[in-house]
Write an enzyme that holds these catalytic residues in place. Structure first.
Site, mmCIF file in Angstrom:
data_model
loop_
_atom_site.group_PDB
_atom_site.id
_atom_site.type_symbol
_atom_site.label_atom_id
_atom_site.label_comp_id
_atom_site.label_asym_id
_atom_site.label_seq_id
_atom_site.Cartn_x
_atom_site.Cartn_y
_atom_site.Cartn_z
ATOM 1 N N ASP A 21 -3.462 -6.992 2.185
ATOM 2 C CA ASP A 21 -3.742 -6.405 0.831
ATOM 3 C C ASP A 21 -3.175 -7.493 -0.039
ATOM 4 O O ASP A 21 -1.895 -7.817 -0.344
ATOM 5 C CB ASP A 21 -2.838 -5.099 0.666
ATOM 6 C CG ASP A 21 -3.436 -4.040 1.724
ATOM 7 O OD1 ASP A 21 -4.730 -3.811 1.940
ATOM 8 O OD2 ASP A 21 -2.733 -3.275 2.152
ATOM 9 N N TYR A 29 0.199 -4.720 -5.299
ATOM 10 C CA TYR A 29 0.850 -4.859 -4.000
ATOM 11 C C TYR A 29 2.343 -5.365 -3.977
ATOM 12 O O TYR A 29 2.615 -5.654 -2.869
ATOM 13 C CB TYR A 29 -0.014 -5.392 -3.031
ATOM 14 C CG TYR A 29 -1.391 -4.521 -2.667
ATOM 15 C CD1 TYR A 29 -1.509 -3.092 -2.386
ATOM 16 C CD2 TYR A 29 -2.391 -5.164 -2.973
ATOM 17 C CE1 TYR A 29 -2.405 -2.770 -1.955
ATOM 18 C CE2 TYR A 29 -3.819 -4.452 -2.884
ATOM 19 C CZ TYR A 29 -3.805 -3.213 -2.159
ATOM 20 O OH TYR A 29 -5.111 -2.365 -2.183
ATOM 21 N N GLU A 57 1.373 -0.142 -7.005
ATOM 22 C CA GLU A 57 1.513 0.988 -6.288
ATOM 23 C C GLU A 57 2.875 1.409 -5.996
ATOM 24 O O GLU A 57 3.412 0.827 -5.153
ATOM 25 C CB GLU A 57 0.627 0.828 -5.268
ATOM 26 C CG GLU A 57 -0.792 0.312 -5.341
ATOM 27 C CD GLU A 57 -1.703 0.661 -4.091
ATOM 28 O OE1 GLU A 57 -1.205 1.208 -2.982
ATOM 29 O OE2 GLU A 57 -2.906 0.203 -4.277
ATOM 30 N N TYR A 75 -6.999 4.495 -10.091
ATOM 31 C CA TYR A 75 -6.859 3.474 -8.924
ATOM 32 C C TYR A 75 -7.528 2.212 -9.225
ATOM 33 O O TYR A 75 -7.430 1.150 -8.851
ATOM 34 C CB TYR A 75 -7.225 4.326 -7.649
ATOM 35 C CG TYR A 75 -7.100 3.445 -6.364
ATOM 36 C CD1 TYR A 75 -5.862 2.811 -5.994
ATOM 37 C CD2 TYR A 75 -8.119 3.205 -5.507
ATOM 38 C CE1 TYR A 75 -5.668 2.119 -4.683
ATOM 39 C CE2 TYR A 75 -7.974 2.333 -4.492
ATOM 40 C CZ TYR A 75 -6.653 1.916 -4.111
ATOM 41 O OH TYR A 75 -6.789 1.179 -2.966
ATOM 42 N N CYS A 113 0.796 -1.243 -0.150
ATOM 43 C CA CYS A 113 0.027 -0.078 0.075
ATOM 44 C C CYS A 113 0.813 1.094 -0.096
ATOM 45 O O CYS A 113 1.596 1.387 0.728
ATOM 46 C CB CYS A 113 -0.970 -0.061 1.235
ATOM 47 S SG CYS A 113 -1.915 1.506 1.456
ATOM 48 N N CYS A 162 18.779 -5.026 7.227
ATOM 49 C CA CYS A 162 19.532 -4.857 6.022
ATOM 50 C C CYS A 162 20.930 -4.471 6.170
ATOM 51 O O CYS A 162 20.865 -2.967 6.327
ATOM 52 C CB CYS A 162 18.720 -4.177 4.989
ATOM 53 S SG CYS A 162 19.598 -4.220 3.351
ATOM 54 N N CYS A 213 -3.146 1.880 7.277
ATOM 55 C CA CYS A 213 -1.964 1.284 6.158
ATOM 56 C C CYS A 213 -0.822 1.012 6.750
ATOM 57 O O CYS A 213 0.117 1.652 6.756
ATOM 58 C CB CYS A 213 -1.882 2.439 5.089
ATOM 59 S SG CYS A 213 -0.831 1.924 3.555
#
Length: 215
Positions: free
Chosen positions: A135, A140, A100, A88, A57, A212, A203
């Protein structure tokens, strides 16, 4: 045009021949002012570079970046598909091929593409194919759209490093798509900086908690 192999299959269910036709006019009219900086979304910054990142999202992903030191502008939109100027609703059908995507314009003297990619990997689950949490859909998908061979090399280096960390933590194969940046289409105005206009908006960021380390 950049041409290189994707790191992983995007598993998009539509091709150029069967994608929705779209339209000739953008769905977002300019000028449109960024809700945080008050600059035009399409403002050019001399010496700046641009990154395109898709991690689910786009509301929450954009918020990750707009206050990051060295970031000059952010916007949400659509990339990686076939339909010109999609809406959208069209993207959500899966029949445009787009993801997205967040557009991040940054000052390379204050931050780096590697730092942006590190944040990308640490703040979603790149082992989930065409979804993040609840989602679900190709829009996505996890993707890095590189604007140069240098960006592509950096994306692959961090991908390999993060894969090793995820494997050690018991996760599976990363499915992040690494592909050349293609046509960019701004999303509708109500999506831009959505969580600034709607601070209670839903969201979530689907971080795994794995770091990372290669930057």
């Amino acid at each position: 045009m950049l041409r290189f192999e994707n790191t992983a299959d995007a598993d998009v269910d539509v091709d150029a021949e069967h994608a929705l036709p779209g339209r000739g006019e953008p769905v977002l009219s300019m000028p449109f002012l960024h809700r945080i900086t008050a600059n035009r979304l399409d403002r050019e910054f001399p010496g700046a570079e641009t990154a395109y990142l898709a991690a689910g999202c786009f509301w929450g992903v954009e918020k990750l970046y707009w206050n990051l030191p060295g970031v000059l502008s952010t916007a949400v939109g659509y990339m990686g598909g076939y339909t010109p100027n999609p809406t959208y609703e069209e993207v959500c059908t899966g029949q445009t091929g787009h993801a997205e995507t967040v557009r991040v314009v940054f000052d390379p003297t204050r931050t780096s593409y590697a730092q942006l990619v590190r944040l990308f990997f640490e703040n979603h689950d790149p082992t989930q194919l065409n979804r993040q949490g609840a989602d679900v859909g190709t829009q996505y998908r996890s993707a890095l759209f590189a604007t140069s061979p240098a960006q592509e090399a950096t994306a692959r280096r961090l991908y390999e490093s993060f894969q090793a960390s995820m494997t050690e933590a018991g996760y599976g194969r990363l499915v992040t798509q690494i592909a050349p940046a293609g046509d960019w289409y701004y999303a509708e105005g109500y999506h831009q900086q959505y969580l600034e206009a709607n601070p209670d908006g839903y969201c979530p960021v689907h971080a795994t908690g794995i770091r990372c380390s290669a930057v």
